[in-house]
Write an enzyme that holds these catalytic residues in place. Structure first.
Site, mmCIF file in Angstrom:
data_model
loop_
_atom_site.group_PDB
_atom_site.id
_atom_site.type_symbol
_atom_site.label_atom_id
_atom_site.label_comp_id
_atom_site.label_asym_id
_atom_site.label_seq_id
_atom_site.Cartn_x
_atom_site.Cartn_y
_atom_site.Cartn_z
ATOM 1 C CD GLU A 73 34.791 -60.213 42.107
ATOM 2 O OE1 GLU A 73 35.617 -59.592 43.489
ATOM 3 O OE2 GLU A 73 34.873 -59.291 41.132
ATOM 4 C CD GLU A 145 38.194 -53.760 44.067
ATOM 5 O OE1 GLU A 145 37.441 -54.131 45.083
ATOM 6 O OE2 GLU A 145 38.251 -54.203 42.966
#
Lengths: 431, 429
Positions: A73, A145
């Protein structure tokens, strides 16, 4: 291209749709009077799809490092010239993407230049460009992240609960993977996954706003016709056989929190369901949870007044094609006591039986909340496709809700909320 | 754009209607304005929680909830907002349009509940019920302590509290544990009566409504005594040039460091050049195409997030980024470089144009959500800058590069705050 129109009289909404030859399903919901236009392009490929036989017969089974769907993604935003954020920015659009357990979604919202932005969305999602350098660069970003989530107690307590519930099913793994697992991702792995799961037949589009359905379908048809795809074979997703029992009764961790964070989950007895049957299961379970743990129920008030829960307490049910679970959670001063109280609450309801007035009231509430959420374009689009991947027509929520009877809930209570099939997860503060 | 129809009642109550057929619901928001002040903040913050516990007609939280569920899950909430140096009690009601529930009169019934919630709380011996106050004090203590659970917000709030420690803006939205302690049912109730009697009230109604009928229905909520005596609330303090940059680091057992920089932008929402500052902030860190995202994340791979945002009333800009502690100096350097680039006028034509388009999009969609409409008009009222969305769009279109550079000169670094993983102690200076 012929468009199908489906109108829902209760919702006062019309959805135009078309399934293109060899291409993705396209849905458009025109909303006049809105400036915002919101478009999403999703593939039925999420973090749980980590073992599969790639397209074509006789291909070998392959197992991915955790976090590939999410990594892919991120990398799809790259092209030969850099990243595509700038090109959306040129048209005043705001692009984004997210990866869930079951699907990956690319999106933008804009007010002007809709067609330009829409073409950009179609193009970048259908044009992979991965290099060793760009993969290495992304590892640093995704590492941060992952670190961010490692410090997030709600996230940690939830994934620990999934690890307690499931022994083998990949839903137990973090969506973004681990710092270790993403270090094993290569550009070849990304291409392989891309070629398998980003086939237009595995994908769908939803557009909402003041737009023309015909124009959108034409754009998609044009975009598909410029590309060639191998013949589509329903990819062979492989999920390991998961036992009925929970994996562990309890998982505990310590983090920098002010008071313990608690999750309790019930693992659903697995039977494959899809479509209306699955929607029915989802809605009866949600209603049931409302009737036991809802804010208008005595249990909530008692736990709140004793300071065992606060307004962040929640209950929810997740109904997926390959798994399902009920989740209760919140912050608490005494997780052991809250644990006992919640189980005692369920036992109490089983003994007393479900009450009709509470049932009718919660049904009304769900109906009103469903209508209310239709103020949000994002809510409609995101859910429409997420439900579609489970072969559910999202607009049927209203009709199916009406069909539910109290007896359905009673049955569900006995078969789903079984003490032997629950696990807990606690994040304690450091002393 | 949806236009505002406003009416002022004799008792310093302003009613603003936004009739539109776009939404499936009607939203009613009542704002009771108070100044943000250390001595008052804990009381103000405690009020919504106590009020939500029950009214004379619906004496418990459960009674209230049952009634709301019967109204098709109507939302009725009391909350507290911090906007600049205002501490605002907000009461809101959202019901689905009556046409979705034939035979019911949801808006009227909902409004009567809202009236109950604001003006007719559950009392015992003429004051708030003792248990309710006690329990909500305990819940609020947990809420204050619980800020630390969300590290991203904790780091931003800690930076603000350090930076504005001597100012009203430095007061936390939920007040403090020590100020909460002495509050009694008596003191809290008399504080609330005072507020209701004296402080400015704004009401917004958004949705499919008939203006005349709605004015009448809304007026009926305010049948309690009001004085017109007290003057306006004090204005927010904005302008400040820091003598030197403050540093603060805090150690916690976490894995990711959080770097936060607080700047004085010396510009408030009511200033003419606020729009220039919007563009400055947008180019620096408001979008994925902005300097911070592109340089800290995309080029240096140091972070997953790196953004800047404005507190529009107070005139503060915060930059936030989550990084490895060992990259502290590099990240700080790159961030400050980006600020310098702007000050030097190193702004590309694309950065200007893309940011303008992005901002214009943000303004254009305000009318697509009842909550953002209310929030936009409330911001205008607070800063006495009552204008419409078109004004902002027009102004953004006209901004020149020189205006942004001019704005950048007013920006001064005030505070650097670093939330550092404990095991890195001694690692940074």
């Amino acid at each position: 291209m012929e468009l199908t129109i489906k109108e829902n009289i209760v919702l006062e909404e019309k959805v135009y749709s078309a399934v293109l030859d060899g291409g993705p399903a396209v849905y458009v919901l025109p909303r006049e009077g809105y400036n915002k236009k919101y478009a999403i392009f999703s593939t039925h490929f999420g973090s749980i799809d980590n073992t599969f036989r790639a397209a074509g017969d006789g291909e070998e089974k392959m197992t991915l490092p955790d976090g590939v769907a999410h990594f892919l993604e991120h990398k799809l935003f790259d092209d030969e010239e850099g990243n595509i954020f700038d090109r959306f920015a040129a048209y005043g659009a705001s692009p984004n993407a997210f990866t869930s357990f079951t699907h990956t979604t690319y999106l933008f919202s804009c007010t002007d230049f809709f067609l330009e932005n829409f073409r950009l969305l179609l193009d970048f999602v259908q044009t992979p460009y991965f290099t060793e350098e760009s993969v290495a660069k992304e590892q640093g970003i995704i590492q941060q992240e992952i670190r961010m989530y490692e410090d997030n107690p709600e996230w940690r307590v939830f994934f620990n609960l999934l690890k307690a519930l499931y022994e083998k099913h990949p839903v137990r793994n973090d969506i973004a993977g681990t710092v270790e697992s993403i270090s094993r991702i290569t550009k070849d792995i990304l291409y392989q996954c891309y070629n398998t799961f980003y086939h237009p037949r595995n994908m769908a589009l939803f557009v909402i706003g003041n737009v023309s359905p015909q124009e959108i379908v034409n754009e998609v048809a044009e975009s598909i016709s410029r590309r060639t795809f191998p013949p589509f074979s329903e990819m062979n997703r492989i999920y390991p056989k998961e036992k009925a029992a929970v994996n562990e009764k309890k998982i505990v961790e310590k983090l920098a929190v002010s008071q313990p964070v608690f999750n309790l989950g019930f693992k659903d007895t697995y039977t494959y369901m899809e479509g209306q049957q699955l929607l029915f299961r989802e809605l009866i379970t949600e209603l049931l949870l409302e009737m036991i743990f809802g804010r208008s129920e005595k249990l909530y008030t008692r736990l709140y007044e004793e300071g065992l829960i606060d307004e962040h307490f929640f209950s929810e049910y997740t109904a997926e094609l390959s798994y399902g679970y009920t989740l209760l959670g919140g912050r608490t001063k005494d997780p052991e006591r809250l644990h006992e109280e919640l189980l005692a609450g369920i036992r109490g309801i089983k003994k007393e039986g479900l009450k009709r007035d509470s049932f009718e009231r919660h049904k009304r509430k769900l109906r009103g909340e469903f209508l209310r959420s239709f103020n949000s374009l994002e809510f409609i689009a995101n859910n429409y496709l997420a439900y579609r991947f489970r072969k559910i027509d999202f607009f049927e929520v209203i009709d199916v809700l009406e069909k539910i009877r109290l007896e359905d809930l009673q049955k569900r209570l006995d078969e789903h909320l079984i003490e032997d099939l629950h696990a807990i997860s606690i994040v304690y503060p450091f002393q | 754009m949806i236009s505002l129809e406003s009416k002022t009642l004799s008792k310093k109550i302003n009613i603003h209607l936004l009739p539109t057929r776009k939404f499936k619901t009607v939203l009613v928001s009542v704002f009771l304005h108070q100044t943000l002040e250390k001595d008052l903040a804990s009381q103000t913050a405690l009020l919504p929680a106590v009020l939500e516990r029950g009214t004379r007609e619906y004496p418990s939280f459960r009674d209230l909830k049952i009634k709301l569920e019967e109204l098709y899950g109507a939302e009725l909430r009391a909350d507290v907002l911090k906007k600049g140096e205002r501490h605002i009690l907000s009461f809101s009601l959202e019901v689905i349009n009556d046409k979705f529930a034939p035979g019911e009169n949801l808006l009227q019934q909902g409004l009567s509940m809202l009236k109950n919630l604001i003006g007719d709380p559950f009392l015992e011996n003429g004051v708030f019920k003792r248990e309710y106050v006690q329990q909500e004090k305990e819940q609020l203590v947990k809420e204050i302590q619980g800020l630390i659970n969300d590290k991203v917000n904790y780091a931003l709030e800690s930076c603000v509290q350090e930076m504005c420690s001597g100012e009203r803006f430095g007061v936390f939205k939920y007040g403090s544990i020590e100020d909460l302690e002495p509050i009694s049912p008596e003191s809290l109730y008399s504080y609330y009566r005072e507020l209701l009697r004296n402080n400015p009230i704004d009401v917004f109604v958004v949705g499919e409504i008939e203006p005349d009928k709605t004015f009448a229905l809304v007026q009926d909520i305010f049948d309690f005594p009001r004085d017109a005596g007290r003057g306006d609330l004090p204005p927010v303090e904005v302008y400040r040039i820091p003598k030197e940059v403050r540093f603060k680091e805090e150690f916690l057992p976490v894995t990711q460091g959080k770097l936060t920089l607080g700047y004085r932008i010396n510009t408030s929402y009511r200033d003419d050049d606020y729009v220039d500052m919007l563009l400055y902030n947008g180019i620096l860190g408001g979008f994925p195409h902005s300097k911070l995202f592109q340089n800290v994340r995309e080029k240096a791979s140091l972070a997953y997030y790196a953004f800047s945002r404005l507190e529009k009333h107070k005139g503060i800009q915060l930059i936030g980024s989550g990084i490895e502690a060992e990259n502290y100096e590099r990240a700080l350097e790159i961030i400050q470089e980006q600020v310098e680039e702007l000050k030097k006028g190193n702004i590309t034509h694309e950065e200007m144009e893309y940011t303008k388009r992005g901002l214009i999009s943000q303004y254009s969609i305000i009318g697509d959500s009842p909550y953002s409409l209310v929030s936009f008009f409330l911001d205008g009222l607070i800063s006495q800058r009552e204008t419409d969305v078109e004004y902002f769009i027009g102004r953004i279109q006209d901004i020149k590069e020189a205006d942004v550079i001019e704005a950048s000169r007013k920006v001064c670094l005030d505070t650097i705050y670093f939330l550092c993983p404990e095991d890195r102690k001694g690692g940074i200076q």
